[in-house]
Design an enzyme around this catalytic site. Structure first.
Site, PDB file in Angstrom:
ATOM      1  N   ASP A 115       0.865  -1.160   0.000  1.00 15.74           N
ATOM      2  CA  ASP A 115       0.000   0.000   0.000  1.00 15.74           C
ATOM      3  C   ASP A 115       0.918   1.232   0.000  1.00 15.74           C
ATOM      4  O   ASP A 115       2.038   1.165   0.484  1.00 15.74           O
ATOM      5  CB  ASP A 115      -0.875  -0.040   1.258  1.00 15.74           C
ATOM      6  CG  ASP A 115      -1.687   1.217   1.417  1.00 15.74           C
ATOM      7  OD1 ASP A 115      -2.429   1.567   0.484  1.00 15.74           O
ATOM      8  OD2 ASP A 115      -1.557   1.874   2.473  1.00 15.74           O
ATOM      9  N   ASP A 163      -0.192   4.956   0.608  1.00 15.04           N
ATOM     10  CA  ASP A 163      -0.510   6.061   1.507  1.00 15.04           C
ATOM     11  C   ASP A 163      -0.669   5.592   2.958  1.00 15.04           C
ATOM     12  O   ASP A 163      -1.461   4.697   3.253  1.00 15.04           O
ATOM     13  CB  ASP A 163      -1.771   6.776   1.022  1.00 15.04           C
ATOM     14  CG  ASP A 163      -1.595   7.297  -0.414  1.00 15.04           C
ATOM     15  OD1 ASP A 163      -0.430   7.418  -0.864  1.00 15.04           O
ATOM     16  OD2 ASP A 163      -2.610   7.578  -1.076  1.00 15.04           O
TER      17      ASP A 163
HETATM   18 MG   LIG Z   1      -3.102   3.268   3.157  1.00 17.27          MG
END
Ligand SMILES: [Mg+2]
Length: 167
Positions: A8, A10
């Site tokens: 992932d 962010d």
């Molecule tokens: Mg995230």
């Protein structure tokens, strides 16, 4: 076949106060370069899979997403590590696409492109959906970073290494 860690972006690799899309705001989270280097050294491809509904919602454009990725690569460069590829889902939740995590579209596309054995691959993310993604895609495991167990990225990376060694 290759193996990968699906990352992932962010609040896993970079700080995000909400729909980050400005390259000048990109900030690596603590221990991310060290963790990425460990994973790379262990032979994993480093592949970002990112839900970017901000695009579908009209908050920013696709080029902003790419600009943030370029900045991320720039910040990693002095540490001697780079992300191998980026996949993103631009859709809003109501569009019902098959790429928005925890659905597996991005991981499947990456697996095809890079010839990845998903059963030897992992996901690291800051949300439950990232762990669900690992399960849905048939990965070996999903690690929730920022949790009590794995407080930072390096501890998540080390967990993957320990799971790699045990047969
Ligand atoms: Mg995230």
């Amino acid at each position: 076949m290759k193996k990968a860690v699906f990352l992932d972006r962010d609040n896993t690799l970079i700080k995000d106060d909400g729909y980050i899309h400005e390259p000048e705001k990109v900030e690596l989270l603590p221990t991310v370069p060290e963790g990425l280097k460990l994973l790379k050294k262990a032979g994993y491809l480093l592949i970002v899979v990112s839900n970017q509904s901000g695009i579908g919602r009209g908050y920013f454009e696709e080029k902003d997403f790419h600009a943030v990725n370029e900045r991320l690569q720039e910040l990693l460069k002095p540490h001697g590590v780079q992300i191998d590829d980026f996949f993103f889902c631009p859709h809003r939740p109501d569009e019902n696409c098959n790429c928005r995590k925890p659905k597996t579209g991005m991981v499947e596309e990456a697996a095809k492109k890079w010839n990845i054995d998903l059963s030897k691959s992992f996901v690291i993310g800051d949300k439950e959906i990232d762990v669900m993604l690992a399960f849905n895609a048939g990965c070996k495991g999903g690690i929730l970073v920022g949790s009590e167990t794995f407080q930072d990225f390096l501890s998540a990376a080390k967990q993957i290494l320990s799971l790699t060694e045990e047969k």
